[in-house]
Write an enzyme that holds these catalytic residues in place. Structure first.
Site, PDB file in Angstrom:
ATOM      1  N   HIS A  88     -23.942 -23.903 -52.491  1.00  0.00           N
ATOM      2  CA  HIS A  88     -23.033 -23.402 -51.439  1.00  0.00           C
ATOM      3  C   HIS A  88     -22.137 -24.503 -50.862  1.00  0.00           C
ATOM      4  O   HIS A  88     -21.149 -24.190 -50.192  1.00  0.00           O
ATOM      5  CB  HIS A  88     -23.815 -22.791 -50.276  1.00  0.00           C
ATOM      6  CG  HIS A  88     -24.609 -21.572 -50.627  1.00  0.00           C
ATOM      7  ND1 HIS A  88     -24.050 -20.475 -51.243  1.00  0.00           N
ATOM      8  CD2 HIS A  88     -25.924 -21.276 -50.458  1.00  0.00           C
ATOM      9  CE1 HIS A  88     -24.993 -19.553 -51.432  1.00  0.00           C
ATOM     10  NE2 HIS A  88     -26.134 -20.019 -50.969  1.00  0.00           N
ATOM     11  N   ASP A 140     -29.297 -17.872 -59.039  1.00  0.00           N
ATOM     12  CA  ASP A 140     -29.767 -17.770 -57.654  1.00  0.00           C
ATOM     13  C   ASP A 140     -29.272 -16.435 -57.083  1.00  0.00           C
ATOM     14  O   ASP A 140     -28.219 -15.938 -57.473  1.00  0.00           O
ATOM     15  CB  ASP A 140     -29.184 -18.942 -56.856  1.00  0.00           C
ATOM     16  CG  ASP A 140     -29.737 -19.033 -55.445  1.00  0.00           C
ATOM     17  OD1 ASP A 140     -30.642 -19.852 -55.222  1.00  0.00           O
ATOM     18  OD2 ASP A 140     -29.262 -18.285 -54.561  1.00  0.00           O
ATOM     19  N   HIS A 182     -28.039 -15.796 -54.325  1.00  0.00           N
ATOM     20  CA  HIS A 182     -26.815 -15.953 -53.543  1.00  0.00           C
ATOM     21  C   HIS A 182     -25.688 -16.443 -54.447  1.00  0.00           C
ATOM     22  O   HIS A 182     -25.920 -17.209 -55.379  1.00  0.00           O
ATOM     23  CB  HIS A 182     -27.024 -16.974 -52.417  1.00  0.00           C
ATOM     24  CG  HIS A 182     -28.162 -16.639 -51.499  1.00  0.00           C
ATOM     25  ND1 HIS A 182     -29.440 -17.128 -51.697  1.00  0.00           N
ATOM     26  CD2 HIS A 182     -28.219 -15.843 -50.412  1.00  0.00           C
ATOM     27  CE1 HIS A 182     -30.232 -16.656 -50.740  1.00  0.00           C
ATOM     28  NE2 HIS A 182     -29.528 -15.870 -49.950  1.00  0.00           N
ATOM     29  N   ASP A 228     -34.756 -16.989 -55.829  1.00  0.00           N
ATOM     30  CA  ASP A 228     -34.844 -16.084 -54.689  1.00  0.00           C
ATOM     31  C   ASP A 228     -34.455 -14.640 -55.018  1.00  0.00           C
ATOM     32  O   ASP A 228     -34.430 -13.789 -54.120  1.00  0.00           O
ATOM     33  CB  ASP A 228     -34.016 -16.612 -53.495  1.00  0.00           C
ATOM     34  CG  ASP A 228     -32.712 -17.261 -53.911  1.00  0.00           C
ATOM     35  OD1 ASP A 228     -32.316 -17.106 -55.086  1.00  0.00           O
ATOM     36  OD2 ASP A 228     -32.077 -17.924 -53.064  1.00  0.00           O
TER      37      ASP A 228
END
Ligand SMILES: [Zn+2]
Length: 308
Positions: free
Chosen positions: A126, A163, A165, A243
């Protein structure tokens, strides 16, 4: 075949707070499961070096790097943004996490290893050129990708980010770089909020809350893997977040360890096809302390058939 496991004790000393999900216990759980599964006997442990300023500046603004150094706390914590907290050990941990990917790239490009996994934290996908975001300080994988292009003359890099996200930081850093093709599966809508560019060089794979193996595998198989293979990468990089696991406390996707094994096999096959097997995987998220270890172990078993 040699496989390298890059990690460092400094990565356990980034302490964003007792209630923060990105805890040192995550990495402890990963390393103890790799031990229990016998993988630390076949994966050669390599101490992650500190990243250099010049390596970071390939993807980060100098003013941001100055800021991170200036605000790093001597005691207590400092909040860089809503979710990203520094403790006294954070700068060293982040520097090892980025340095690990640089060194892993050197190992696979130089032929000292075929597969490498960076068991490090904080995560990186990120982080943006000029700001920390979502637990991430340096764009670890992006720093490694930029290093591969600058130092090893790599002109085609495939990035796979599974991931849960969206890898918005990595994506933004290579938005205008035709040498990078990134495929990214993520829960949508979810963190980070907002829309994203539909463009050449980026393949977004949207998962809906509640999706399971079937949707995940179909998206990768139909929309991403053929394009990654056709790109004929000289190096494959993986943003390996766990995740999207069904037992993860943060997100709502229902993958199992077998799904990580499956996708990793597919990515490795692409690396074998055009990149002489060169593949570097980097730990991103994954917050279920009971399931992150087995998921990483499944990933490593597919990432390399290792002999010491
Ligand atoms: Zn994540």
């Amino acid at each position: 075949m040699t496989c390298a496991l890059l990690t460092h004790a400094d990565c356990l000393d980034h302490r964003p707070g007792d209630r923060h999900p990105e805890s040192p216990a995550r990495l402890e759980a990963v390393l103890s499961e790799l031990d229990r599964a016998g993988l630390t006997r076949t994966w050669r442990r390599v101490e992650a070096p500190l990243v250099t300023r010049a390596q970071l500046e390939r993807v980060h603004h100098p003013a941001y790097l100055d800021e991170v150094e200036q605000v790093a706390p001597k005691t207590g914590t400092y909040r860089l943004e809503a979710d990203t907290v520094m403790s006294p050990g954070t700068l060293a941990a982040a520097s090892r996490a980025a340095g690990a990917v640089v060194h892993a790239v050197d190992l696979v490009m130089g032929g000292a290893a075929r597969s490498a996994f960076c068991a490090t934290r904080p995560p990186g996908h990120h982080a943006r050129a000029g700001e920390a975001m979502g637990f991430c300080i340096y764009g670890n994988l992006a720093v490694g990708a930029a290093h591969a292009m600058a130092e090893h003359g790599v002109t085609r890099i495939a990035i796979a980010d599974f991931d849960v996200h969206r890898g918005n930081g990595t994506e933004s850093m290579f938005r205008r770089d035709a040498r990078v093709l990134m495929a990214d599966s993520f829960q949508h809508p979810y963190y980070p909020r907002g829309e994203f560019p539909e463009r050449d060089g980026y393949i977004p794979l949207r998962l809906a809350a509640g999706d399971d193996s079937k949707a995940f595998r179909r998206l990768w198989r139909d929309a991403a893997l053929p394009a990654l293979r056709a790109f004929r990468p000289q190096l494959v990089l993986v943003s390996a977040g766990f995740d999207a696991h069904r037992d993860d406390p943060l997100a709502d996707i229902r993958l199992e360890a077998a799904d990580y094994r499956w996708l990793t096999h597919e990515l490795r096959d692409i690396a074998e096809d055009s990149a002489q097997g060169r593949i570097v995987s980097v730990l991103e998220g994954g917050y279920g302390l009971a399931n992150i270890g087995p998921a990483v172990a499944a990933h490593l078993m597919a990432l390399g058939d290792c002999t010491h």
